[in-house]
Design a protein around this motif. Structure first.
Motif, PDB file in Angstrom:
ATOM      1  N   ARG A   9      29.976   1.938 -58.331  1.00  0.00           N
ATOM      2  CA  ARG A   9      31.416   1.819 -58.434  1.00  0.00           C
ATOM      3  C   ARG A   9      31.841   0.373 -58.270  1.00  0.00           C
ATOM      4  O   ARG A   9      31.077  -0.475 -57.822  1.00  0.00           O
ATOM      5  CB  ARG A   9      32.093   2.660 -57.338  1.00  0.00           C
ATOM      6  N   ALA A  10      33.097   0.118 -58.567  1.00  0.00           N
ATOM      7  CA  ALA A  10      33.617  -1.228 -58.372  1.00  0.00           C
ATOM      8  C   ALA A  10      33.646  -1.571 -56.895  1.00  0.00           C
ATOM      9  O   ALA A  10      33.954  -0.730 -56.054  1.00  0.00           O
ATOM     10  CB  ALA A  10      35.030  -1.330 -58.956  1.00  0.00           C
ATOM     11  N   ALA A  11      33.313  -2.815 -56.559  1.00  0.00           N
ATOM     12  CA  ALA A  11      33.492  -3.307 -55.198  1.00  0.00           C
ATOM     13  C   ALA A  11      34.976  -3.585 -55.006  1.00  0.00           C
ATOM     14  O   ALA A  11      35.605  -4.223 -55.838  1.00  0.00           O
ATOM     15  CB  ALA A  11      32.683  -4.599 -55.010  1.00  0.00           C
ATOM     16  N   LEU A  12      35.563  -3.076 -53.907  1.00  0.00           N
ATOM     17  CA  LEU A  12      37.010  -3.090 -53.759  1.00  0.00           C
ATOM     18  C   LEU A  12      37.468  -4.006 -52.640  1.00  0.00           C
ATOM     19  O   LEU A  12      36.980  -3.937 -51.520  1.00  0.00           O
ATOM     20  CB  LEU A  12      37.521  -1.670 -53.479  1.00  0.00           C
ATOM     21  N   ILE A  26      37.720 -12.217 -65.328  1.00  0.00           N
ATOM     22  CA  ILE A  26      39.080 -11.730 -65.574  1.00  0.00           C
ATOM     23  C   ILE A  26      40.007 -12.209 -64.468  1.00  0.00           C
ATOM     24  O   ILE A  26      39.870 -11.806 -63.307  1.00  0.00           O
ATOM     25  CB  ILE A  26      39.106 -10.189 -65.651  1.00  0.00           C
ATOM     26  N   ASP A  27      40.941 -13.061 -64.833  1.00  0.00           N
ATOM     27  CA  ASP A  27      41.962 -13.538 -63.905  1.00  0.00           C
ATOM     28  C   ASP A  27      43.269 -12.828 -64.239  1.00  0.00           C
ATOM     29  O   ASP A  27      43.820 -13.005 -65.329  1.00  0.00           O
ATOM     30  CB  ASP A  27      42.123 -15.057 -64.041  1.00  0.00           C
ATOM     31  N   VAL A  28      43.766 -12.005 -63.313  1.00  0.00           N
ATOM     32  CA  VAL A  28      44.977 -11.224 -63.589  1.00  0.00           C
ATOM     33  C   VAL A  28      46.201 -12.122 -63.727  1.00  0.00           C
ATOM     34  O   VAL A  28      47.193 -11.735 -64.362  1.00  0.00           O
ATOM     35  CB  VAL A  28      45.227 -10.145 -62.514  1.00  0.00           C
ATOM     36  N   ASP A  29      46.163 -13.315 -63.155  1.00  0.00           N
ATOM     37  CA  ASP A  29      47.319 -14.207 -63.227  1.00  0.00           C
ATOM     38  C   ASP A  29      47.600 -14.699 -64.645  1.00  0.00           C
ATOM     39  O   ASP A  29      48.739 -15.073 -64.954  1.00  0.00           O
ATOM     40  CB  ASP A  29      47.132 -15.400 -62.293  1.00  0.00           C
ATOM     41  N   VAL A  30      46.584 -14.708 -65.517  1.00  0.00           N
ATOM     42  CA  VAL A  30      46.840 -15.165 -66.881  1.00  0.00           C
ATOM     43  C   VAL A  30      47.791 -14.228 -67.599  1.00  0.00           C
ATOM     44  O   VAL A  30      48.434 -14.618 -68.591  1.00  0.00           O
ATOM     45  CB  VAL A  30      45.528 -15.325 -67.697  1.00  0.00           C
ATOM     46  N   GLN A  63      50.514  -8.013 -59.039  1.00  0.00           N
ATOM     47  CA  GLN A  63      49.144  -8.517 -58.978  1.00  0.00           C
ATOM     48  C   GLN A  63      48.144  -7.468 -58.493  1.00  0.00           C
ATOM     49  O   GLN A  63      47.086  -7.245 -59.096  1.00  0.00           O
ATOM     50  CB  GLN A  63      49.116  -9.743 -58.065  1.00  0.00           C
ATOM     51  N   ASN A  64      48.466  -6.798 -57.390  1.00  0.00           N
ATOM     52  CA  ASN A  64      47.536  -5.808 -56.831  1.00  0.00           C
ATOM     53  C   ASN A  64      47.411  -4.582 -57.729  1.00  0.00           C
ATOM     54  O   ASN A  64      46.315  -4.030 -57.907  1.00  0.00           O
ATOM     55  CB  ASN A  64      47.970  -5.406 -55.426  1.00  0.00           C
ATOM     56  N   HIS A  75      43.840  -3.349 -59.609  1.00  0.00           N
ATOM     57  CA  HIS A  75      43.298  -1.988 -59.544  1.00  0.00           C
ATOM     58  C   HIS A  75      43.189  -1.371 -60.936  1.00  0.00           C
ATOM     59  O   HIS A  75      42.156  -0.766 -61.277  1.00  0.00           O
ATOM     60  CB  HIS A  75      44.184  -1.107 -58.656  1.00  0.00           C
ATOM     61  N   VAL A  76      44.236  -1.517 -61.742  1.00  0.00           N
ATOM     62  CA  VAL A  76      44.252  -0.916 -63.078  1.00  0.00           C
ATOM     63  C   VAL A  76      43.125  -1.489 -63.936  1.00  0.00           C
ATOM     64  O   VAL A  76      42.409  -0.747 -64.623  1.00  0.00           O
ATOM     65  CB  VAL A  76      45.628  -1.165 -63.742  1.00  0.00           C
ATOM     66  N   ILE A  77      42.951  -2.799 -63.902  1.00  0.00           N
ATOM     67  CA  ILE A  77      41.921  -3.433 -64.725  1.00  0.00           C
ATOM     68  C   ILE A  77      40.526  -3.050 -64.237  1.00  0.00           C
ATOM     69  O   ILE A  77      39.645  -2.707 -65.036  1.00  0.00           O
ATOM     70  CB  ILE A  77      42.109  -4.959 -64.739  1.00  0.00           C
ATOM     71  N   ALA A  78      40.314  -3.086 -62.920  1.00  0.00           N
ATOM     72  CA  ALA A  78      38.997  -2.753 -62.372  1.00  0.00           C
ATOM     73  C   ALA A  78      38.622  -1.301 -62.684  1.00  0.00           C
ATOM     74  O   ALA A  78      37.479  -1.015 -63.060  1.00  0.00           O
ATOM     75  CB  ALA A  78      38.955  -2.997 -60.873  1.00  0.00           C
TER      76      ALA A  78
END
Length: 370
Positions: free
Chosen positions: A3-6, A175-179, A222-223, A227-230
Motif C-alpha cells: 500500500r501507499a506509505a501515508l 508528483i508535486d501537488v503544488d504544481v 493540499q491534503n 490523498h486523492v492522487i496517492a
C-alpha cells in the motif's frame, strides 16, 4: 500488494514490477528536489528534458537549471502544447534534436508536463537508441493520476489515438501537488474524471470519499489532493502489477468509458474535447449501456452523474454524427473480429469486459445522454 506509505504531507507508492519496479513520490513543494530524486535512481551524465511551450517557463526551465547545477549535462526540448503534438512528425523532430544534442544510450529522458508530454517523451525514450531510461514529472492532475503510471507511452495516428507506442516503465515518477495551483481550471477538472473512474471500477469507499469531499477537492486543498492522487496511483499500480502488458485482460478495467471517450475525441478532432472531459462523458455512456443490458440499476449511473456534475465536468455527449462515432469505435483496440467490447459496471466498485455488444444499444447509450 504494498500500500501507499501515508503521512499528511508526503506519500510514496511503490509499483512492484520485478527489475522494472519504481517509486511514485507524492507531496508538496518537492519539485525543487527533482535532481536528487533522479540521481538516487540512476546515474545521469546527460539529461534530455522534454516539455511543452506552456510548461517550459513554469517547471521545465527551473528543473533544467537545477539538473545543470547538479552536474548533469542538460538538454531542454519543447513542443507545442496540446494533443496534436503526440504525432509522428513531432516524434521525428525530437529524435533528431536529441541526436543533434549528442544523445546516446546513456542519456536519460525526463518528461516534464501533462499526459501528452509524458506519452511523447516516454515514446522517445522507448524508441531512441533502442531504449533510454526516463522519468516522469507530471504537471497536470490527469497525468499525475493516470498517464504517468503504468508505462504506456506512444503517439496518435490521425484517425486512431495511442495506436503507435510501447510499454516502457519509468525509473520513477515525481508528483508535486503544488504544481496544480497553476493549472487552468478546465485542465484541473478534466483530471478529476480519471479520479472518479478509479472509484467506479475498483474502490467504492474511495468513490464515497470523493462524494464527501467535493468542496475540498474543488478548492484544490493540499491534503485532499495528496490523498486523492496517492490512492488513484495505488489503485492503478495494483492493476499494472497484475497485468503489466495487458495480456490477462485485467488491465482492461482501466479503460472504463474509454471506448466512447476515444471515439468522441477522434470524431470531434483531437483537442476539441480534453481527454478527461471525454472520459467523463464516456463513463456515463458506458454506465447507461450497462443499464440497457440490465447489469446495473439506474442509481449507479445517477451517483456518477451527480459527482461528475459537482466536480464541474461535462456529462452530455458532443453534437457529432453518431455513425462517425460508431465507425471510430470499430477502430478501438478492444474490438475483436469486428465486434464491439466495452468495460461495464456490475456494481459501483467493479467492472467487467463485455463482448459482442449490439451496436444499436451503444447508440442508445449515447443518444439517451442528450
Amino acid at each position: 500488494m504494498k500500500r501507499a506509505a501515508l503521512t499528511a504531507e508526503h506519500k510514496i507508492v511503490r509499483v512492484e514490477l520485478s527489475e522494472r519496479s519504481y517509486d511514485i513520490e507524492i507531496g508538496a513543494e518537492i519539485i525543487s528536489k527533482a535532481p536528487e530524486f533522479f540521481a538516487a535512481r540512476t546515474k545521469i551524465s546527460h539529461a534530455i528534458l522534454i516539455t511543452d511551450d506552456q510548461v517550459r517557463p513554469l517547471y521545465g526551465e527551473p528543473i533544467a537549471r537545477a539538473c545543470a547545477a547538479a552536474g548533469m549535462r542538460t538538454t531542454l526540448l519543447s513542443v507545442p502544447a496540446g494533443e496534436t503534438s503526440k504525432s509522428i512528425t513531432m516524434a521525428d523532430r525530437l529524435w533528431n534534436e536529441s541526436l543533434d544534442a549528442g544523445a546516446d544510450r546513456k542519456s536519460v529522458v525526463i518528461a516534464v508536463g501533462g499526459g501528452v508530454v509524458g506519452d511523447l517523451g516516454g515514446f522517445i525514450a522507448a524508441s531512441f537508441a533502442r531504449g533510454l531510461a526516463f522519468f516522469q514529472v507530471p504537471t497536470t492532475l490527469l497525468a499525475q493520476v493516470d498517464s504517468s503510471v503504468g508505462g504506456k507511452v506512444g503517439i496518435n495516428l490521425p484517425s486512431a489515438k495511442n495506436m503507435v507506442g510501447a510499454f516502457w516503465q519509468p525509473q520513477g515518477v515525481l508528483i508535486d501537488v503544488d504544481v496544480l495551483q497553476t493549472l487552468p481550471e478546465r485542465e484541473y477538472r478534466a483530471g478529476l474524471a480519471e479520479v472518479v473512474k478509479y472509484g467506479v471500477i475498483l474502490d467504492p469507499e474511495f468513490f464515497a470519499f470523493l462524494e464527501n469531499n467535493v468542496e475540498a477537492i474543488n478548492r484544490r486543498d493540499q491534503n485532499a489532493l495528496t490523498h486523492v492522487i496517492a490512492r488513484s496511483c495505488q489503485l492503478k499500480a495494483d492493476v499494472v502489477q497484475a497485468d503489466e502488458r495487458e495480456t490477462t485482460g485485467l488491465r482492461a478495467v482501466l479503460n472504463y468509458g474509454h471506448t466512447f471517450c476515444h471515439a468522441f475525441e477522434a470524431t470531434c478532432g483531437y483537442g476539441e474535447l480534453l481527454h478527461g472531459e471525454a472520459v467523463s462523458i464516456g463513463m456515463l455512456c458506458a454506465s447507461r449501456l450497462a443499464e440497457l443490458l440490465e447489469r446495473i440499476p439506474a442509481e449507479v449511473t445517477e451517483r456518477q452523474l451527480k459527482l461528475l456534475t459537482a466536480l464541474g465536468l461535462p456529462t452530455t455527449p458532443p453534437k457529432v454524427d453518431i455513425d462517425q462515432v460508431m465507425a471510430a469505435m470499430q477502430r478501438d483496440k478492444k474490438v475483436e473480429h469486428g465486434r464491439l467490447q466495452f468495460v461495464l459496471p456490475t456494481t459501483l466498485g467493479h467492472v467487467e469486459l463485455v463482448g459482442d455488444v449490439p451496436a444499436n444499444l451503444a447508440k442508445r447509450a449515447i443518444n439517451d445522454g442528450d
